[in-house]
Design an enzyme around this catalytic site. Structure first.
Site, mmCIF file in Angstrom:
data_model
loop_
_atom_site.group_PDB
_atom_site.id
_atom_site.type_symbol
_atom_site.label_atom_id
_atom_site.label_comp_id
_atom_site.label_asym_id
_atom_site.label_seq_id
_atom_site.Cartn_x
_atom_site.Cartn_y
_atom_site.Cartn_z
ATOM 1 N N ASN A 155 0.843 -1.189 0.000
ATOM 2 C CA ASN A 155 0.000 0.000 0.000
ATOM 3 C C ASN A 155 0.880 1.242 0.000
ATOM 4 O O ASN A 155 2.117 1.146 -0.025
ATOM 5 C CB ASN A 155 -0.961 -0.011 1.199
ATOM 6 C CG ASN A 155 -0.211 -0.123 2.519
ATOM 7 O OD1 ASN A 155 0.559 0.754 2.897
ATOM 8 N ND2 ASN A 155 -0.427 -1.241 3.227
ATOM 9 N N LYS A 214 -12.373 -3.467 18.171
ATOM 10 C CA LYS A 214 -11.008 -3.887 18.488
ATOM 11 C C LYS A 214 -10.608 -3.552 19.923
ATOM 12 O O LYS A 214 -9.455 -3.746 20.310
ATOM 13 C CB LYS A 214 -10.031 -3.258 17.491
ATOM 14 C CG LYS A 214 -10.349 -3.673 16.053
ATOM 15 C CD LYS A 214 -9.277 -3.280 15.074
ATOM 16 C CE LYS A 214 -9.641 -3.754 13.677
ATOM 17 N NZ LYS A 214 -8.572 -3.532 12.681
ATOM 18 N N PHE A 224 -5.247 3.377 14.345
ATOM 19 C CA PHE A 224 -5.402 4.379 13.293
ATOM 20 C C PHE A 224 -6.445 3.896 12.299
ATOM 21 O O PHE A 224 -6.556 2.692 12.044
ATOM 22 C CB PHE A 224 -4.078 4.630 12.574
ATOM 23 C CG PHE A 224 -3.213 5.667 13.233
ATOM 24 C CD1 PHE A 224 -3.021 6.909 12.659
ATOM 25 C CD2 PHE A 224 -2.602 5.396 14.449
ATOM 26 C CE1 PHE A 224 -2.232 7.864 13.279
ATOM 27 C CE2 PHE A 224 -1.808 6.341 15.079
ATOM 28 C CZ PHE A 224 -1.627 7.587 14.485
ATOM 29 N N LYS A 265 -14.636 0.675 14.475
ATOM 30 C CA LYS A 265 -13.342 -0.010 14.606
ATOM 31 C C LYS A 265 -12.835 0.069 16.047
ATOM 32 O O LYS A 265 -12.294 -0.898 16.588
ATOM 33 C CB LYS A 265 -12.333 0.633 13.655
ATOM 34 C CG LYS A 265 -10.988 -0.063 13.558
ATOM 35 C CD LYS A 265 -10.129 0.605 12.484
ATOM 36 C CE LYS A 265 -8.786 -0.087 12.346
ATOM 37 N NZ LYS A 265 -7.940 0.564 11.293
ATOM 38 N N ASP A 298 -4.539 -6.347 4.564
ATOM 39 C CA ASP A 298 -5.697 -7.107 5.025
ATOM 40 C C ASP A 298 -5.724 -8.510 4.412
ATOM 41 O O ASP A 298 -6.300 -9.431 4.993
ATOM 42 C CB ASP A 298 -6.991 -6.369 4.658
ATOM 43 C CG ASP A 298 -7.148 -5.064 5.410
ATOM 44 O OD1 ASP A 298 -6.743 -5.014 6.588
ATOM 45 O OD2 ASP A 298 -7.658 -4.089 4.829
ATOM 46 N N LYS A 302 9.234 -16.429 -11.118
ATOM 47 C CA LYS A 302 8.477 -15.303 -11.663
ATOM 48 C C LYS A 302 7.329 -15.801 -12.533
ATOM 49 O O LYS A 302 7.510 -16.660 -13.393
ATOM 50 C CB LYS A 302 9.396 -14.403 -12.481
ATOM 51 C CG LYS A 302 8.684 -13.210 -13.109
ATOM 52 C CD LYS A 302 9.629 -12.406 -13.982
ATOM 53 C CE LYS A 302 8.886 -11.294 -14.697
ATOM 54 N NZ LYS A 302 9.771 -10.524 -15.595
#
Length: 399
Positions: free
Chosen positions: A209, A340, A322, A336, A278, A288
């Site tokens: 990301n 959590k 975060f 969230k 995730d 490859k």
């Protein structure tokens, strides 16, 4: 500020005359003021002026060592509670941003561990020059503090931003800095996660990301400055951790999970700033994957949720998460937080300018179980980190 040792650095600009008023006010408030002048500054105001106002010798020449028992610029650097640069010229700012030390002031700045407050002063076009702005942003990222210049009539005749703030405004910033508690997390152990993870597809490709790790690294540095023993578990990031922070490098989500579970046992505070994948490929090709056909399918499986697992094993630890969102920011963050079992969650809308990935700034809102706690406008990630660590310290003290 009684008894505080404040070093005032005066660079060579016409605003040097204002520094005399600042030194006078600092001295009147009981500070032990030591002045360092550049050679150019002495063309505007004499060292004798600052000596009379501070009642201390004024340092100008790097090689003028009056006390053989110490090296002057190291002694000043070591014993300063705060360094104020007023005025800070474009030249001095460039030196600071690039680690140059060629006179008494710049070498002292390289050697100090004290907070540094910078009051820039220069022509409006100089201030707006891309290189100067880049240097200012670099210093901001490194944790230097600023009293931004004011707009108005400049000595050169131009009207615009670049005039050094008045001594009263700089004095207020000094008082605010000195009131901060640098040991708010003294005796605590803080674990911070930062950066992205990389989930390998084959030997040359991976899923990742856009996280740069800047927010997490800023938090680790702020925690260490607040007196905490700090551990940083970092995914791949082109950043350097402060020497007082122990860094644990990982690559995949699985590696980050294992490192966090190992380090959490002795942690009082855990700040989950990393952007962990995730999902990860079910299989990683040993060779490859060659291009063939118009389409290819990649099967993914869910990774273990580190924050959720920490919430299950909380046992009195203070957990901060975060939430990087693109819509329904507050609603998603609150869900969230509850799911959590977090104490605080820091939410930001990554579609907003100045709040996305790989930015030097952030715009965040902090929530606890009762709702919104703190909302911060666009500011440097260094400053956001300082505010968050202060809030965490307050919550721990309330406990």
């Amino acid at each position: 500020m009684h008894g505080k040792r404040i070093v005032v650095g005066v660079a060579g600009g016409i605003a040097a005359y204002k520094a005399a008023g600042l030194v006078s006010q600092l001295t009147q408030r009981g500070a032990d003021v030591r002045v360092i002048m550049t050679e150019s500054a002495t063309r505007f105001v004499t060292p004798l002026t600052f000596q009379a106002l501070s009642r201390n010798h004024v340092a100008v020449d790097t090689f003028e060592e009056k006390d053989p028992s110490v090296v002057t610029h190291i002694d000043l650097a070591d014993h300063a509670d705060l360094i104020v640069i007023a005025p800070a010229t474009a030249n001095l700012i460039g030196k600071m941003a690039n680690g140059l030390g060629d006179d008494m002031l710049s070498t002292t700045l390289l050697a100090t561990r004290a907070p540094v407050l910078i009051a820039p002063a220069m022509n409006v076009h100089m201030y707006e020059h891309p290189v100067v702005q880049e240097n200012l942003q670099k210093l901001l990222r490194l944790g230097y503090r600023f009293v931004d210049p004011a707009s108005g009539q400049l000595a050169c005749g131009y009207v615009g931003k670049g005039r050094m703030e008045e001594p009263s405004a700089i004095l207020a910033a000094v008082e605010e800095l000195l009131q901060e508690t640098p040991t708010i997390l003294q005796g605590k152990r803080v674990l911070v996660t930062a950066g992205p993870t990389r989930e390998p597809v084959d030997p040359v490709r991976y899923l990742t990301n856009r996280s740069s790790g800047k927010m997490g690294y800023a938090l680790a540095e702020a925690a260490a400055r607040a007196g905490a023993e700090t551990v940083l578990v970092s995914g791949p990031a082109d950043l350097t951790a402060p020497p007082e922070v122990r860094k644990v490098e990982v690559t995949t989500a699985a590696e980050m999970y294992e490192a966090v579970m190992r380090e959490m046992k002795s942690s009082d505070v855990i700040i989950k700033a990393a952007a962990v994948a995730d999902y990860t490929p079910v299989q990683t090709a040993e060779r490859k994957i060659k291009k063939k056909g118009d389409r290819i399918s990649l099967e993914l499986r869910k990774t273990r949720d580190i924050a959720e697992e920490l919430g299950k094993r909380k046992e009195g630890r203070f957990l901060v998460g975060f939430a990087a969102e693109t819509d329904r920011v507050g609603e998603n963050a609150a869900e969230k937080l509850r799911r959590k079992n977090l104490d605080l969650i820091v939410a930001n809308d990554v579609t907003r300018a100045g709040a996305g990935f790989d930015e030097d700034t952030n715009i965040v809102t902090v929530y606890d179980q009762k709702g919104e706690v703190m909302s911060l406008p666009r500011m440097s990630k260094t400053e956001v980190a300082r505010r968050l660590i202060g809030l965490i310290g307050e919550r721990l003290n309330e406990r």
